[in-house]
Design a protein around this motif. Structure first.
Motif, PDB file in Angstrom:
ATOM      1  N   ASP A 203      91.763  13.305  66.906  1.00 24.07           N
ATOM      2  CA  ASP A 203      91.409  12.166  66.070  1.00 24.07           C
ATOM      3  C   ASP A 203      91.366  10.835  66.812  1.00 24.07           C
ATOM      4  O   ASP A 203      91.202   9.778  66.193  1.00 24.07           O
ATOM      5  CB  ASP A 203      92.413  12.061  64.904  1.00 24.07           C
ATOM      6  N   ALA A 204      91.511  10.885  68.126  1.00 18.90           N
ATOM      7  CA  ALA A 204      91.451   9.640  68.891  1.00 18.90           C
ATOM      8  C   ALA A 204      90.061   9.022  68.775  1.00 18.90           C
ATOM      9  O   ALA A 204      89.042   9.719  68.857  1.00 18.90           O
ATOM     10  CB  ALA A 204      91.783   9.905  70.351  1.00 18.90           C
ATOM     11  N   GLU A 205      90.012   7.710  68.591  1.00 17.02           N
ATOM     12  CA  GLU A 205      88.736   7.031  68.403  1.00 17.02           C
ATOM     13  C   GLU A 205      87.833   7.128  69.621  1.00 17.02           C
ATOM     14  O   GLU A 205      86.609   7.106  69.506  1.00 17.02           O
ATOM     15  CB  GLU A 205      88.980   5.557  68.052  1.00 17.02           C
ATOM     16  N   ASP A 206      88.436   7.232  70.805  1.00 19.79           N
ATOM     17  CA  ASP A 206      87.628   7.276  72.022  1.00 19.79           C
ATOM     18  C   ASP A 206      87.285   8.698  72.466  1.00 19.79           C
ATOM     19  O   ASP A 206      86.721   8.903  73.539  1.00 19.79           O
ATOM     20  CB  ASP A 206      88.345   6.539  73.166  1.00 19.79           C
ATOM     21  N   ALA A 207      87.601   9.704  71.638  1.00 20.36           N
ATOM     22  CA  ALA A 207      87.260  11.094  71.980  1.00 20.36           C
ATOM     23  C   ALA A 207      85.743  11.271  71.967  1.00 20.36           C
ATOM     24  O   ALA A 207      85.066  10.906  71.006  1.00 20.36           O
ATOM     25  CB  ALA A 207      87.912  12.055  70.997  1.00 20.36           C
ATOM     26  N   GLU A 208      85.214  11.807  73.045  1.00 23.18           N
ATOM     27  CA  GLU A 208      83.770  11.980  73.177  1.00 23.18           C
ATOM     28  C   GLU A 208      83.316  13.304  72.558  1.00 23.18           C
ATOM     29  O   GLU A 208      83.982  14.328  72.728  1.00 23.18           O
ATOM     30  CB  GLU A 208      83.364  11.952  74.650  1.00 23.18           C
ATOM     31  N   PRO A 209      82.188  13.319  71.843  1.00 29.03           N
ATOM     32  CA  PRO A 209      81.647  14.591  71.348  1.00 29.03           C
ATOM     33  C   PRO A 209      81.261  15.499  72.510  1.00 29.03           C
ATOM     34  O   PRO A 209      80.766  15.028  73.538  1.00 29.03           O
ATOM     35  CB  PRO A 209      80.406  14.155  70.561  1.00 29.03           C
ATOM     36  N   VAL A 210      81.501  16.787  72.351  1.00 28.93           N
ATOM     37  CA  VAL A 210      81.144  17.769  73.377  1.00 28.93           C
ATOM     38  C   VAL A 210      80.315  18.881  72.738  1.00 28.93           C
ATOM     39  O   VAL A 210      80.444  19.172  71.547  1.00 28.93           O
ATOM     40  CB  VAL A 210      82.391  18.365  74.062  1.00 28.93           C
ATOM     41  N   LYS A 211      79.469  19.483  73.550  1.00 34.56           N
ATOM     42  CA  LYS A 211      78.621  20.570  73.062  1.00 34.56           C
ATOM     43  C   LYS A 211      79.427  21.874  72.989  1.00 34.56           C
ATOM     44  O   LYS A 211      80.185  22.195  73.901  1.00 34.56           O
ATOM     45  CB  LYS A 211      77.417  20.744  73.987  1.00 34.56           C
ATOM     46  N   MET A 212      79.252  22.609  71.923  1.00 36.24           N
ATOM     47  CA  MET A 212      79.873  23.922  71.793  1.00 36.24           C
ATOM     48  C   MET A 212      78.811  24.931  71.354  1.00 36.24           C
ATOM     49  O   MET A 212      78.145  24.741  70.331  1.00 36.24           O
ATOM     50  CB  MET A 212      81.016  23.890  70.780  1.00 36.24           C
ATOM     51  N   LYS A 213      78.647  25.980  72.147  1.00 33.90           N
ATOM     52  CA  LYS A 213      77.700  27.032  71.792  1.00 33.90           C
ATOM     53  C   LYS A 213      78.296  27.918  70.698  1.00 33.90           C
ATOM     54  O   LYS A 213      79.495  28.200  70.700  1.00 33.90           O
ATOM     55  CB  LYS A 213      77.362  27.888  73.015  1.00 33.90           C
ATOM     56  N   ILE A 214      77.439  28.345  69.801  1.00 31.47           N
ATOM     57  CA  ILE A 214      77.849  29.267  68.743  1.00 31.47           C
ATOM     58  C   ILE A 214      77.216  30.621  69.055  1.00 31.47           C
ATOM     59  O   ILE A 214      75.993  30.770  69.027  1.00 31.47           O
ATOM     60  CB  ILE A 214      77.413  28.781  67.347  1.00 31.47           C
ATOM     61  N   ILE A 215      78.043  31.599  69.369  1.00 31.17           N
ATOM     62  CA  ILE A 215      77.551  32.903  69.824  1.00 31.17           C
ATOM     63  C   ILE A 215      77.369  33.879  68.661  1.00 31.17           C
ATOM     64  O   ILE A 215      76.433  34.664  68.620  1.00 31.17           O
ATOM     65  CB  ILE A 215      78.517  33.503  70.864  1.00 31.17           C
ATOM     66  N   LYS A 216      78.306  33.834  67.716  1.00 28.45           N
ATOM     67  CA  LYS A 216      78.238  34.767  66.584  1.00 28.45           C
ATOM     68  C   LYS A 216      78.760  34.072  65.338  1.00 28.45           C
ATOM     69  O   LYS A 216      79.758  33.349  65.391  1.00 28.45           O
ATOM     70  CB  LYS A 216      79.066  36.027  66.871  1.00 28.45           C
ATOM     71  N   SER A 217      78.083  34.306  64.215  1.00 33.10           N
ATOM     72  CA  SER A 217      78.487  33.678  62.962  1.00 33.10           C
ATOM     73  C   SER A 217      78.231  34.636  61.811  1.00 33.10           C
ATOM     74  O   SER A 217      77.652  35.710  61.980  1.00 33.10           O
ATOM     75  CB  SER A 217      77.712  32.375  62.747  1.00 33.10           C
ATOM     76  N   ARG A 218      78.679  34.226  60.643  1.00 31.43           N
ATOM     77  CA  ARG A 218      78.312  34.924  59.410  1.00 31.43           C
ATOM     78  C   ARG A 218      78.345  33.922  58.273  1.00 31.43           C
ATOM     79  O   ARG A 218      78.998  32.879  58.356  1.00 31.43           O
ATOM     80  CB  ARG A 218      79.216  36.116  59.135  1.00 31.43           C
ATOM     81  N   VAL A 219      77.622  34.255  57.206  1.00 34.54           N
ATOM     82  CA  VAL A 219      77.555  33.377  56.042  1.00 34.54           C
ATOM     83  C   VAL A 219      78.536  33.886  55.001  1.00 34.54           C
ATOM     84  O   VAL A 219      78.511  35.065  54.637  1.00 34.54           O
ATOM     85  CB  VAL A 219      76.131  33.349  55.459  1.00 34.54           C
ATOM     86  N   LEU A 220      79.408  33.020  54.534  1.00 37.46           N
ATOM     87  CA  LEU A 220      80.354  33.407  53.494  1.00 37.46           C
ATOM     88  C   LEU A 220      79.696  33.324  52.126  1.00 37.46           C
ATOM     89  O   LEU A 220      78.808  32.503  51.892  1.00 37.46           O
ATOM     90  CB  LEU A 220      81.587  32.509  53.541  1.00 37.46           C
TER      91      LEU A 220
END
Length: 289
Positions: A203-220
Protein backbone atom coordinates in the motif's frame (compact mmCIF):
# COMPACT_ATOMS: atom_id res chain seq x y z
CA UNK A 1 15.33 -27.24 -39.53
CA UNK A 2 13.37 -29.87 -41.53
CA UNK A 3 9.75 -30.48 -40.53
CA UNK A 4 8.61 -33.98 -39.47
CA UNK A 5 7.16 -34.38 -42.97
CA UNK A 6 10.49 -33.37 -44.51
CA UNK A 7 12.40 -35.82 -42.32
CA UNK A 8 10.01 -38.67 -43.18
CA UNK A 9 10.25 -37.86 -46.89
CA UNK A 10 14.03 -37.91 -46.83
CA UNK A 11 14.02 -41.27 -45.02
CA UNK A 12 11.71 -42.63 -47.72
CA UNK A 13 13.91 -41.05 -50.43
CA UNK A 14 11.09 -38.78 -51.59
CA UNK A 15 12.42 -35.53 -53.09
CA UNK A 16 12.01 -32.47 -50.84
CA UNK A 17 11.80 -28.95 -52.30
CA UNK A 18 12.25 -26.12 -49.80
CA UNK A 19 12.00 -22.74 -51.53
CA UNK A 20 11.99 -19.63 -49.35
CA UNK A 21 8.93 -18.42 -51.25
CA UNK A 22 6.46 -20.32 -53.40
CA UNK A 23 6.99 -17.73 -56.16
CA UNK A 24 10.61 -18.84 -56.60
CA UNK A 25 11.05 -19.27 -60.37
CA UNK A 26 13.34 -22.30 -60.24
CA UNK A 27 10.97 -24.04 -57.79
CA UNK A 28 7.94 -23.41 -60.00
CA UNK A 29 9.76 -24.55 -63.12
CA UNK A 30 10.84 -27.77 -61.41
CA UNK A 31 7.26 -28.45 -60.31
CA UNK A 32 5.93 -27.84 -63.83
CA UNK A 33 8.55 -29.74 -65.80
CA UNK A 34 9.82 -32.47 -63.47
CA UNK A 35 7.28 -33.42 -60.82
CA UNK A 36 3.97 -32.37 -62.42
CA UNK A 37 1.84 -33.02 -59.28
CA UNK A 38 -1.80 -34.03 -59.71
CA UNK A 39 -2.76 -32.50 -56.36
CA UNK A 40 -1.09 -30.18 -53.83
CA UNK A 41 -1.91 -29.95 -50.12
CA UNK A 42 -1.09 -27.17 -47.68
CA UNK A 43 -1.57 -26.72 -43.94
CA UNK A 44 -0.45 -23.77 -41.79
CA UNK A 45 1.47 -22.37 -44.76
CA UNK A 46 1.92 -18.67 -44.17
CA UNK A 47 3.19 -17.58 -47.58
CA UNK A 48 1.27 -16.48 -50.65
CA UNK A 49 0.74 -19.06 -53.40
CA UNK A 50 1.05 -17.43 -56.83
CA UNK A 51 -1.35 -18.18 -59.68
CA UNK A 52 1.41 -20.00 -61.53
CA UNK A 53 1.65 -22.47 -58.63
CA UNK A 54 -2.13 -22.93 -58.40
CA UNK A 55 -2.37 -23.74 -62.12
CA UNK A 56 0.07 -26.68 -61.89
CA UNK A 57 -1.90 -29.51 -60.14
CA UNK A 58 -4.77 -30.77 -62.31
CA UNK A 59 -6.97 -31.52 -59.26
CA UNK A 60 -6.10 -28.25 -57.58
CA UNK A 61 -4.57 -27.41 -54.20
CA UNK A 62 -6.33 -28.34 -50.96
CA UNK A 63 -5.81 -26.57 -47.67
CA UNK A 64 -6.62 -27.58 -44.08
CA UNK A 65 -7.84 -24.50 -42.21
CA UNK A 66 -8.73 -24.74 -38.49
CA UNK A 67 -11.95 -22.72 -38.45
CA UNK A 68 -15.53 -22.87 -39.64
CA UNK A 69 -15.02 -20.80 -42.77
CA UNK A 70 -15.96 -18.17 -43.78
CA UNK A 71 -15.59 -17.28 -40.08
CA UNK A 72 -11.97 -16.59 -39.18
CA UNK A 73 -10.11 -16.26 -42.45
CA UNK A 74 -6.48 -15.34 -41.95
CA UNK A 75 -3.38 -15.90 -39.87
CA UNK A 76 -4.79 -16.66 -36.39
CA UNK A 77 -8.06 -18.60 -36.70
CA UNK A 78 -7.81 -20.75 -33.56
CA UNK A 79 -6.58 -17.88 -31.40
CA UNK A 80 -9.30 -15.53 -32.59
CA UNK A 81 -12.08 -18.11 -32.26
CA UNK A 82 -11.14 -18.81 -28.64
CA UNK A 83 -10.73 -15.12 -27.88
CA UNK A 84 -14.28 -14.59 -29.19
CA UNK A 85 -15.60 -17.45 -27.05
CA UNK A 86 -16.74 -19.55 -30.03
CA UNK A 87 -18.18 -23.00 -29.32
CA UNK A 88 -18.36 -25.04 -31.45
CA UNK A 89 -15.16 -24.42 -33.36
CA UNK A 90 -14.15 -26.49 -36.36
CA UNK A 91 -12.03 -27.34 -39.39
CA UNK A 92 -12.48 -26.75 -43.09
CA UNK A 93 -10.85 -28.44 -46.07
CA UNK A 94 -11.03 -26.11 -49.06
CA UNK A 95 -9.62 -25.45 -52.48
CA UNK A 96 -6.94 -22.76 -52.46
CA UNK A 97 -7.49 -19.67 -54.60
CA UNK A 98 -5.52 -16.45 -54.88
CA UNK A 99 -7.56 -14.73 -52.16
CA UNK A 100 -6.60 -15.93 -48.66
CA UNK A 101 -8.82 -18.74 -47.31
CA UNK A 102 -11.58 -17.79 -49.74
CA UNK A 103 -11.81 -20.92 -51.89
CA UNK A 104 -14.83 -23.25 -52.08
CA UNK A 105 -15.20 -25.69 -49.19
CA UNK A 106 -14.76 -29.41 -49.82
CA UNK A 107 -15.58 -30.63 -46.30
CA UNK A 108 -16.17 -29.02 -42.93
CA UNK A 109 -16.77 -30.35 -39.43
CA UNK A 110 -17.77 -28.73 -36.13
CA UNK A 111 -16.08 -29.61 -32.83
CA UNK A 112 -17.57 -28.93 -29.40
CA UNK A 113 -14.89 -27.90 -26.90
CA UNK A 114 -14.43 -27.53 -23.16
CA UNK A 115 -14.71 -23.94 -21.95
CA UNK A 116 -11.19 -24.05 -20.52
CA UNK A 117 -9.27 -25.52 -23.47
CA UNK A 118 -6.59 -23.18 -24.83
CA UNK A 119 -4.99 -22.71 -28.25
CA UNK A 120 -1.91 -24.73 -27.26
CA UNK A 121 -4.11 -27.81 -26.86
CA UNK A 122 -6.74 -27.04 -29.48
CA UNK A 123 -4.56 -26.27 -32.52
CA UNK A 124 -2.98 -29.76 -32.84
CA UNK A 125 -6.35 -31.36 -32.09
CA UNK A 126 -8.01 -29.48 -34.94
CA UNK A 127 -5.22 -30.35 -37.36
CA UNK A 128 -5.60 -34.04 -36.42
CA UNK A 129 -9.30 -33.76 -37.22
CA UNK A 130 -8.47 -31.85 -40.40
CA UNK A 131 -6.06 -34.55 -41.53
CA UNK A 132 -8.77 -37.21 -41.23
CA UNK A 133 -11.18 -34.90 -43.04
CA UNK A 134 -8.68 -34.41 -45.86
CA UNK A 135 -8.02 -38.14 -46.22
CA UNK A 136 -11.77 -38.72 -46.36
CA UNK A 137 -12.14 -36.13 -49.11
CA UNK A 138 -9.24 -37.24 -51.33
CA UNK A 139 -10.98 -40.09 -53.23
CA UNK A 140 -13.85 -37.83 -54.33
CA UNK A 141 -11.45 -35.07 -55.37
CA UNK A 142 -9.22 -37.42 -57.37
CA UNK A 143 -12.24 -39.11 -58.98
CA UNK A 144 -13.52 -35.69 -60.03
CA UNK A 145 -16.68 -35.89 -57.93
CA UNK A 146 -15.70 -32.79 -55.95
CA UNK A 147 -14.18 -29.98 -57.96
CA UNK A 148 -13.53 -26.27 -57.71
CA UNK A 149 -16.80 -25.80 -59.62
CA UNK A 150 -19.18 -27.80 -57.40
CA UNK A 151 -17.64 -27.38 -53.92
CA UNK A 152 -19.47 -25.12 -51.46
CA UNK A 153 -18.93 -21.44 -52.25
CA UNK A 154 -18.26 -19.33 -49.15
CA UNK A 155 -20.77 -16.66 -48.17
CA UNK A 156 -18.81 -13.41 -48.35
CA UNK A 157 -21.32 -11.65 -46.10
CA UNK A 158 -20.35 -13.98 -43.22
CA UNK A 159 -16.60 -13.43 -43.46
CA UNK A 160 -14.78 -12.62 -40.21
CA UNK A 161 -11.05 -11.92 -40.40
CA UNK A 162 -8.58 -13.62 -38.06
CA UNK A 163 -6.02 -10.83 -38.01
CA UNK A 164 -2.44 -11.49 -37.00
CA UNK A 165 -1.99 -10.99 -33.25
CA UNK A 166 0.13 -8.16 -31.88
CA UNK A 167 1.97 -8.55 -28.59
CA UNK A 168 0.25 -5.45 -27.22
CA UNK A 169 -3.10 -7.27 -27.35
CA UNK A 170 -2.14 -9.48 -24.41
CA UNK A 171 -3.14 -7.02 -21.68
CA UNK A 172 -6.27 -7.93 -19.70
CA UNK A 173 -8.51 -4.89 -19.27
CA UNK A 174 -10.21 -6.17 -16.14
CA UNK A 175 -11.82 -2.81 -15.32
CA UNK A 176 -13.96 -2.90 -18.47
CA UNK A 177 -14.05 -6.54 -19.65
CA UNK A 178 -15.89 -9.46 -18.06
CA UNK A 179 -14.18 -12.44 -16.43
CA UNK A 180 -15.34 -14.57 -19.37
CA UNK A 181 -13.79 -12.18 -21.92
CA UNK A 182 -10.49 -12.12 -20.02
CA UNK A 183 -10.47 -15.91 -19.66
CA UNK A 184 -11.22 -16.38 -23.37
CA UNK A 185 -8.38 -14.04 -24.31
CA UNK A 186 -6.02 -16.05 -22.11
CA UNK A 187 -7.14 -19.26 -23.82
CA UNK A 188 -6.66 -17.77 -27.27
CA UNK A 189 -3.25 -16.25 -26.59
CA UNK A 190 -1.74 -19.16 -24.63
CA UNK A 191 0.84 -19.96 -27.33
CA UNK A 192 1.78 -16.34 -27.98
CA UNK A 193 1.91 -13.60 -26.80
CA UNK A 194 0.31 -14.69 -23.51
CA UNK A 195 -1.76 -12.42 -21.29
CA UNK A 196 -0.82 -10.06 -18.50
CA UNK A 197 -2.03 -7.31 -16.23
CA UNK A 198 -0.35 -4.70 -14.10
CA UNK A 199 -0.42 -5.04 -10.32
CA UNK A 200 0.75 -3.00 -7.38
CA UNK A 201 2.10 -4.88 -4.37
CA UNK A 202 1.73 -3.21 -0.98
CA UNK A 203 0.00 0.00 0.00
CA UNK A 204 2.98 2.34 -0.17
CA UNK A 205 2.18 5.37 -2.31
CA UNK A 206 5.48 5.12 -4.17
CA UNK A 207 5.04 1.42 -5.08
CA UNK A 208 5.45 1.05 -8.84
CA UNK A 209 3.03 -1.09 -10.89
CA UNK A 210 4.64 -4.25 -12.27
CA UNK A 211 3.60 -6.58 -15.06
CA UNK A 212 2.32 -10.02 -14.08
CA UNK A 213 1.63 -12.74 -16.64
CA UNK A 214 -1.50 -14.80 -16.19
CA UNK A 215 -0.81 -18.39 -17.24
CA UNK A 216 -4.00 -20.17 -16.17
CA UNK A 217 -7.40 -18.95 -15.02
CA UNK A 218 -11.01 -19.96 -14.63
CA UNK A 219 -14.31 -18.14 -14.44
CA UNK A 220 -16.25 -18.49 -11.21
CA UNK A 221 -20.00 -18.99 -11.34
CA UNK A 222 -20.64 -16.18 -8.89
CA UNK A 223 -21.31 -12.71 -10.25
CA UNK A 224 -22.44 -9.36 -8.92
CA UNK A 225 -19.51 -9.09 -6.53
CA UNK A 226 -18.60 -5.68 -5.19
CA UNK A 227 -16.07 -4.20 -7.59
CA UNK A 228 -12.66 -3.76 -6.00
CA UNK A 229 -9.11 -3.53 -7.28
CA UNK A 230 -7.79 -5.81 -4.53
CA UNK A 231 -6.93 -9.36 -5.62
CA UNK A 232 -7.41 -11.89 -2.80
CA UNK A 233 -7.10 -15.63 -2.28
CA UNK A 234 -10.27 -17.70 -2.24
CA UNK A 235 -11.34 -19.33 1.04
CA UNK A 236 -10.79 -22.97 0.06
CA UNK A 237 -7.49 -24.86 -0.04
CA UNK A 238 -7.39 -25.28 -3.83
CA UNK A 239 -8.67 -21.79 -4.64
CA UNK A 240 -6.66 -19.26 -6.60
CA UNK A 241 -6.47 -15.49 -6.54
CA UNK A 242 -9.86 -13.91 -7.07
CA UNK A 243 -10.09 -10.81 -9.22
CA UNK A 244 -13.37 -8.92 -9.53
CA UNK A 245 -13.84 -7.48 -13.02
CA UNK A 246 -15.63 -4.25 -13.83
CA UNK A 247 -19.02 -5.94 -14.31
CA UNK A 248 -18.84 -7.82 -11.00
CA UNK A 249 -17.87 -11.17 -12.54
CA UNK A 250 -14.99 -13.02 -10.90
CA UNK A 251 -11.85 -14.31 -12.63
CA UNK A 252 -9.77 -16.76 -10.61
CA UNK A 253 -6.04 -16.67 -11.32
CA UNK A 254 -4.61 -20.16 -10.86
CA UNK A 255 -1.07 -19.84 -12.22
CA UNK A 256 0.75 -16.51 -12.47
CA UNK A 257 4.24 -15.35 -13.38
CA UNK A 258 5.53 -12.20 -11.67
CA UNK A 259 8.12 -10.19 -13.57
CA UNK A 260 11.62 -11.83 -13.51
CA UNK A 261 10.17 -14.93 -11.77
CA UNK A 262 9.10 -18.38 -12.87
CA UNK A 263 5.46 -19.33 -13.22
CA UNK A 264 3.87 -20.44 -9.94
CA UNK A 265 0.51 -21.36 -8.47
CA UNK A 266 -1.49 -18.66 -6.74
CA UNK A 267 -0.77 -19.93 -3.22
CA UNK A 268 3.00 -19.79 -3.79
CA UNK A 269 2.67 -16.25 -5.10
CA UNK A 270 0.66 -15.12 -2.08
CA UNK A 271 3.10 -16.78 0.32
CA UNK A 272 5.86 -14.67 -1.23
CA UNK A 273 3.91 -11.46 -0.55
CA UNK A 274 4.33 -11.89 3.23
CA UNK A 275 0.97 -10.37 3.99
CA UNK A 276 1.14 -7.45 1.57
CA UNK A 277 -1.89 -6.63 -0.53
CA UNK A 278 -1.93 -6.90 -4.32
CA UNK A 279 -4.15 -4.75 -6.53
CA UNK A 280 -4.70 -4.56 -10.26
CA UNK A 281 -3.76 -1.27 -11.85
CA UNK A 282 -5.25 0.54 -14.83
CA UNK A 283 -2.27 1.97 -16.68
CA UNK A 284 -2.51 5.26 -18.60
CA UNK A 285 -3.34 4.71 -22.26
CA UNK A 286 -0.52 5.61 -24.66
CA UNK A 287 -0.82 9.02 -26.25
CA UNK A 288 -1.22 8.86 -30.03
CA UNK A 289 1.10 11.18 -31.93
Amino acid sequence: MPSPVGIAAEELKIPVLSPEKAKDVDFLTELEEVYKPDLCITAAYGNYLPKRFLKIPKFGTLNIHPSLLPRWRGASPVQRSLEAGDNPVGVSVLFTVSKMDAGPIVKQVEEEIDEDIDSTMLLPRLFDIGTDLLIDALPEVIEGKITMNNALVQDEEKVVNADMIDSSEGELFVWKDSARSCHDKLRGFSMWPGTFLYVKVGDAEDAEPVKMKIIKSRVLAESGADVTDEIVMGPEKKDGLRLVCGDGSVLELLIVQPVTRKAMDAKSYVNGLRGETVRWVKMPEPVEE
